[in-house]
Scaffold this motif. Sequence first.
Motif, PDB file in Angstrom:
ATOM      1  N   UNK A  93       0.806  -1.214   0.000  1.00 26.99           N
ATOM      2  CA  UNK A  93       0.000   0.000   0.000  1.00 26.99           C
ATOM      3  C   UNK A  93       0.841   1.266   0.000  1.00 26.99           C
ATOM      4  N   UNK A  94       2.181   1.093   0.049  1.00 29.89           N
ATOM      5  CA  UNK A  94       3.050   2.268   0.115  1.00 29.89           C
ATOM      6  C   UNK A  94       3.977   2.326  -1.087  1.00 29.89           C
ATOM      7  N   UNK A  95       4.232   3.537  -1.561  1.00 25.75           N
ATOM      8  CA  UNK A  95       5.184   3.759  -2.652  1.00 25.75           C
ATOM      9  C   UNK A  95       6.395   4.486  -2.082  1.00 25.75           C
ATOM     10  N   UNK A  96       7.570   4.068  -2.492  1.00 27.19           N
ATOM     11  CA  UNK A  96       8.775   4.786  -2.069  1.00 27.19           C
ATOM     12  C   UNK A  96       9.678   4.947  -3.276  1.00 27.19           C
ATOM     13  N   UNK A  97      10.776   5.708  -3.094  1.00 29.35           N
ATOM     14  CA  UNK A  97      11.769   5.873  -4.163  1.00 29.35           C
ATOM     15  C   UNK A  97      13.050   5.179  -3.754  1.00 29.35           C
ATOM     16  N   UNK A  98      13.823   4.755  -4.744  1.00 29.72           N
ATOM     17  CA  UNK A  98      15.108   4.136  -4.434  1.00 29.72           C
ATOM     18  C   UNK A  98      16.108   4.441  -5.540  1.00 29.72           C
ATOM     19  N   UNK A  99      17.282   4.895  -5.108  1.00 23.43           N
ATOM     20  CA  UNK A  99      18.361   5.194  -6.046  1.00 23.43           C
ATOM     21  C   UNK A  99      19.180   3.940  -6.275  1.00 23.43           C
ATOM     22  N   UNK A 100      19.288   3.501  -7.528  1.00 25.45           N
ATOM     23  CA  UNK A 100      20.044   2.288  -7.825  1.00 25.45           C
ATOM     24  C   UNK A 100      21.331   2.601  -8.584  1.00 25.45           C
ATOM     25  N   UNK A 101      22.212   3.337  -7.902  1.00 26.70           N
ATOM     26  CA  UNK A 101      23.575   3.495  -8.400  1.00 26.70           C
ATOM     27  C   UNK A 101      24.466   3.083  -7.234  1.00 26.70           C
ATOM     28  N   UNK A 102      25.762   2.908  -7.509  1.00 25.08           N
ATOM     29  CA  UNK A 102      26.648   2.463  -6.430  1.00 25.08           C
ATOM     30  C   UNK A 102      27.182   3.632  -5.604  1.00 25.08           C
ATOM     31  N   UNK A 103      26.645   4.811  -5.781  1.00 26.39           N
ATOM     32  CA  UNK A 103      27.067   5.933  -4.941  1.00 26.39           C
ATOM     33  C   UNK A 103      26.646   5.632  -3.493  1.00 26.39           C
ATOM     34  N   UNK A 104      27.626   5.437  -2.617  1.00 22.12           N
ATOM     35  CA  UNK A 104      27.288   5.121  -1.231  1.00 22.12           C
ATOM     36  C   UNK A 104      27.123   3.632  -0.964  1.00 22.12           C
ATOM     37  N   UNK A 105      27.254   2.793  -1.992  1.00 23.22           N
ATOM     38  CA  UNK A 105      27.175   1.339  -1.785  1.00 23.22           C
ATOM     39  C   UNK A 105      28.486   0.730  -2.273  1.00 23.22           C
TER      40      UNK A 105
END
Length: 405
Positions: A276-288
């Motif tokens: 029921x919830x929408x979120x955003x996610x950054x999929x680059x390796x910046x910070x990973x």
Amino acid sequence: MLLRYFILFLNVFNVVHALDNVGTSGKLRFANLGYADTFRYVGKITNATKESCTCTLAPPAWFSGLNAPLSERLVAHIRGPTQLYKFAYYNVHKFILGSDNNTHNWTQQALFDIAPDSISKQTINVTFLGHKGRDSPCMGRTLTFIGQDAVSFATENPDPAGFSGYVPSDEEYIIYSNFPCPASKVKGMCGVYRKGIRSYTGYEGVTKLFLFEFSMPTDNNMTNQDGRYFDMPSIWLANEHLSRTTEYYDWNNNCSCLFNGCGAYQVFTTNATNKDLLYSSLQTFQGLNRNVSQKLILNGTVSTGQFNRPRNITVRGGVLFDSAGNIVTFLTNNTVFHEELTPEQVEDMLSDIPNIGGELILPSGTLKAPNTTSSNDGTIMRPTSNTIWAIYFTLITSIIQFIII
Ligand SMILES: *[C@@H]1O[C@H](CO)[C@@H](O)[C@H](O)[C@H]1NC(C)=O
Ligand SMILES: *[C@@H]1O[C@H](CO)[C@@H](O)[C@H](O)[C@H]1NC(C)=O
Ligand SMILES: *[C@@H]1O[C@H](CO)[C@@H](O)[C@H](O)[C@H]1NC(C)=O
Ligand SMILES: *[C@@H]1O[C@H](CO)[C@@H](O)[C@H](O)[C@H]1NC(C)=O
Ligand SMILES: *[C@@H]1O[C@H](CO)[C@@H](O)[C@H](O)[C@H]1NC(C)=O
Ligand SMILES: *[C@@H]1O[C@H](CO)[C@@H](O)[C@H](O)[C@H]1NC(C)=O
Ligand SMILES: *[C@@H]1O[C@H](CO)[C@@H](O)[C@H](O)[C@H]1NC(C)=O
Ligand SMILES: *[C@@H]1O[C@H](CO)[C@@H](O)[C@H](O)[C@H]1NC(C)=O
Ligand SMILES: *[C@@H]1O[C@H](CO)[C@@H](O)[C@H](O)[C@H]1NC(C)=O
Ligand SMILES: *[C@@H]1O[C@H](CO)[C@@H](O)[C@H](O)[C@H]1NC(C)=O
Ligand SMILES: *[C@@H]1O[C@H](CO)[C@@H](O)[C@H](O)[C@H]1NC(C)=O
Ligand SMILES: *[C@@H]1O[C@H](CO)[C@@H](O)[C@H](O)[C@H]1NC(C)=O
């Protein structure tokens, strides 16, 4: 002194609370996007349709600078259950959120519009593709045109007048520009891609804005419930290369540039935790740290706030990448799809809506060796869960406050 402890406690409590922050409209924010690193596209595909299918990687390509690697050309993926009514893409030479100095208009580069209240149903600079072609054990199905129902194979781009815009669970279509790719080759404009596919470029621009009008209705079709993404819709952006080689994520066969750093951004997405919830996610390796696991890219760096999923209403919103490394995912009824947008119109869209969750500030610079356990320059971010990361941030700010009060 007691007051200090009390404020410290309040601040930590606040962020824990902010992590649960949910809204029907508002903004999810990331800052400091862009870093220097390399990514690798697919260099060669061998035995595409056999069990022995493999991919080797192209030589590493360095990228750096503002919004990198999301400064590359991107395409929009629509995964069901989603009903898309409008899509638009804009770019501009320079725009900094909150600055008085923005002078250039944003220009619309692409439009898709089948909203019930629209005067004419139209597409400009849009090609709808789907993975409906030849199957491969290591890459899934190839890209083809799709039919009016958005899910079947077709031999030409669908006419917007009859296009449904709706996809059910576990189905996805991808929005490319109408500029065809030149030949497949390692340093070519479109890189190496699979034989016999429909290939178009993605949308170019460093400072950019994607707009959507959509709903994500409940999927009541129980025939679909065994799928991996049953009732888990998503609208996401990805590097244009990704879909030209692979249909789905497989991290250990080199066929997906996502695992090799080319970049994606989940704009409005769900996971199994709460549909029921929408979120955003950054999929680059910046910070990973990709050396720890390439799979870290699957979760990516997750926003601290969420939106309610629009199961039974239609919403408007999108994502803006500015010229100062800010990303804002937003939902607001003030979203407009004009051919040109003045800087004031863009600020107006974003001004009357609340911030949901905290701003996630991405670490700068290239990452260092994975086995270091301590950092002196503060730029290393070890892969921890984002919840813990966000709490650390507040702890640090709280401690600073604690010291200065
Ligand atoms: C491709 O398939 C052929 C025949 O099945 C096989 O001999 C060859 O080793 C395969 N190539 C790779 C790289 O696996
Ligand atoms: C992936 O590509 C790299 C570099 O091209 C190669 O060394 C490696 O063996 C490949 N892995 C697989 C599983 O094909
Ligand atoms: C706007 O430009 C002026 C002069 O170039 C500069 O002093 C000011 O800092 C800028 N403001 C912002 C918010 O960037
Ligand atoms: C279509 O999009 C491409 C990629 O962003 C762009 O280069 C081209 O100028 C656009 N065409 C039109 C007519 O806006
Ligand atoms: C339910 O899903 C199945 C398989 O995806 C499909 O064949 C069928 O047409 C769907 N039924 C309805 C009512 O949409
Ligand atoms: C799954 O979604 C929830 C919101 O429903 C979010 O808080 C959480 O971070 C997400 N988990 C992952 C691993 O992305
Ligand atoms: C993704 O997030 C989930 C839930 O937080 C966690 O269980 C899983 O280990 C994470 N996956 C990776 C590859 O980090
Ligand atoms: C719309 O969906 C929400 C949950 O997402 C639910 O609480 C609400 O009752 C629904 N409203 C209608 C009119 O179906
Ligand atoms: C946005 O518009 C819809 C439809 O008109 C309405 O139901 C909703 O309450 C509005 N949302 C906000 C936050 O104003
Ligand atoms: C910017 O767009 C507005 C509204 O469409 C228009 O009136 C104005 O002339 C445009 N300005 C420039 C510099 O093109
Ligand atoms: C990952 O490993 C490679 C090769 O060992 C090394 O050059 C690179 O600096 C490492 N990157 C990170 C982020 O640790
Ligand atoms: C890093 O640590 C892992 C496991 O702890 C080890 O296998 C690997 O060899 C180490 N790499 C380096 C470059 O020290």
